[in-house]
Design a protein around this motif. Sequence first.
Motif, PDB file in Angstrom:
ATOM      1  N   LEU A 253     -29.299 -17.397 -42.772  1.00  0.00           N
ATOM      2  CA  LEU A 253     -30.471 -17.992 -42.135  1.00  0.00           C
ATOM      3  C   LEU A 253     -30.704 -19.387 -42.721  1.00  0.00           C
TER       4      LEU A 253
ATOM      5  N   THR B 294     -38.653 -18.714 -33.023  1.00  0.00           N
ATOM      6  CA  THR B 294     -38.674 -19.684 -31.928  1.00  0.00           C
ATOM      7  C   THR B 294     -39.676 -20.796 -32.224  1.00  0.00           C
TER       8      THR B 294
ATOM      9  N   ASN C 169     -39.607 -23.135 -36.499  1.00  0.00           N
ATOM     10  CA  ASN C 169     -38.334 -23.796 -36.767  1.00  0.00           C
ATOM     11  C   ASN C 169     -38.374 -24.435 -38.153  1.00  0.00           C
TER      12      ASN C 169
ATOM     13  N   THR D 234     -35.694 -19.008 -41.262  1.00  0.00           N
ATOM     14  CA  THR D 234     -35.715 -18.883 -39.807  1.00  0.00           C
ATOM     15  C   THR D 234     -34.276 -18.746 -39.323  1.00  0.00           C
ATOM     16  N   GLY D 235     -34.128 -18.361 -38.066  1.00  0.00           N
ATOM     17  CA  GLY D 235     -32.775 -18.192 -37.534  1.00  0.00           C
ATOM     18  C   GLY D 235     -32.775 -17.289 -36.319  1.00  0.00           C
ATOM     19  N   ASP D 236     -31.703 -16.539 -36.162  1.00  0.00           N
ATOM     20  CA  ASP D 236     -31.579 -15.642 -35.017  1.00  0.00           C
ATOM     21  C   ASP D 236     -32.617 -14.525 -35.096  1.00  0.00           C
ATOM     22  N   GLN D 237     -33.384 -14.383 -34.021  1.00  0.00           N
ATOM     23  CA  GLN D 237     -34.474 -13.414 -34.020  1.00  0.00           C
ATOM     24  C   GLN D 237     -33.978 -11.992 -34.232  1.00  0.00           C
ATOM     25  N   ASP D 238     -32.919 -11.606 -33.526  1.00  0.00           N
ATOM     26  CA  ASP D 238     -32.406 -10.243 -33.651  1.00  0.00           C
ATOM     27  C   ASP D 238     -31.911  -9.965 -35.069  1.00  0.00           C
ATOM     28  N   GLU D 239     -31.294 -10.959 -35.676  1.00  0.00           N
ATOM     29  CA  GLU D 239     -30.811 -10.778 -37.040  1.00  0.00           C
ATOM     30  C   GLU D 239     -31.970 -10.537 -37.998  1.00  0.00           C
TER      31      GLU D 239
END
Length: 219
Positions: A60, A121, A124, A146-151
């Motif tokens: 992340l 989202t 950021n 922060t980063g990929d929501q699913d992760e």
Amino acid sequence: MINLLPFSRYSFLAAWLLFFSCETKKKELPILGRPTITTQVIENQTVIDTISHKIADFSLLNQDSLQITNSSLAGKIYVADFFFTSCPTICPVMKKQLLRVYERYLEDDRIMIVSHSIDPTYDNVNVLSDYSDALGVISDKWHFLTGDQDEIYQLGEKSYMVTAGADEDAPGGYIHSGAFLLVDTNRQIRGVYDGTMKEQVDQLIIDIDILLDEEFGKK
């Protein structure tokens, strides 16, 4: 008449030594989580092994746009939590309490803090940078990720075993646990604390010191 004084002296000495040994024995924190049971056949014998629960690999970005992975935390004890910057409920209280931990261990590079945004989202890198600046903390000590929501959601629910996700019925549109999680240098959870309660965070600080002693010995 039988003289019981020598026996009494020895009894007292034995009791004192037993008490002293119990008092000086190092306290160790439990290893929490869901252990994995593995079975394998070695030389025609079935071997059953128990593998302790560990935080999964992740990648992340923090508030400085730096990629943070498990390797970034290697050899560190850290406190993890989940939040979002626009949270209208418990997050401000949690961050106030987590600041106590930050300030307590600011000069101790063996301790880190890792906060995962469940609203990546909106949250950021720039938003997290402003948030970090407003708290007056540095990224070398406290990563806002922060980063990929699913992760992030998978990391929260599967690795840290806390609630972390979107919920249109929740205040702010997201639901998350108020827990602080204490993680050791082996990526194992060693304690869970209510981040909204001062008394629980007091206990977290006590347990960090215990874990420091366990992992590194007296500094």
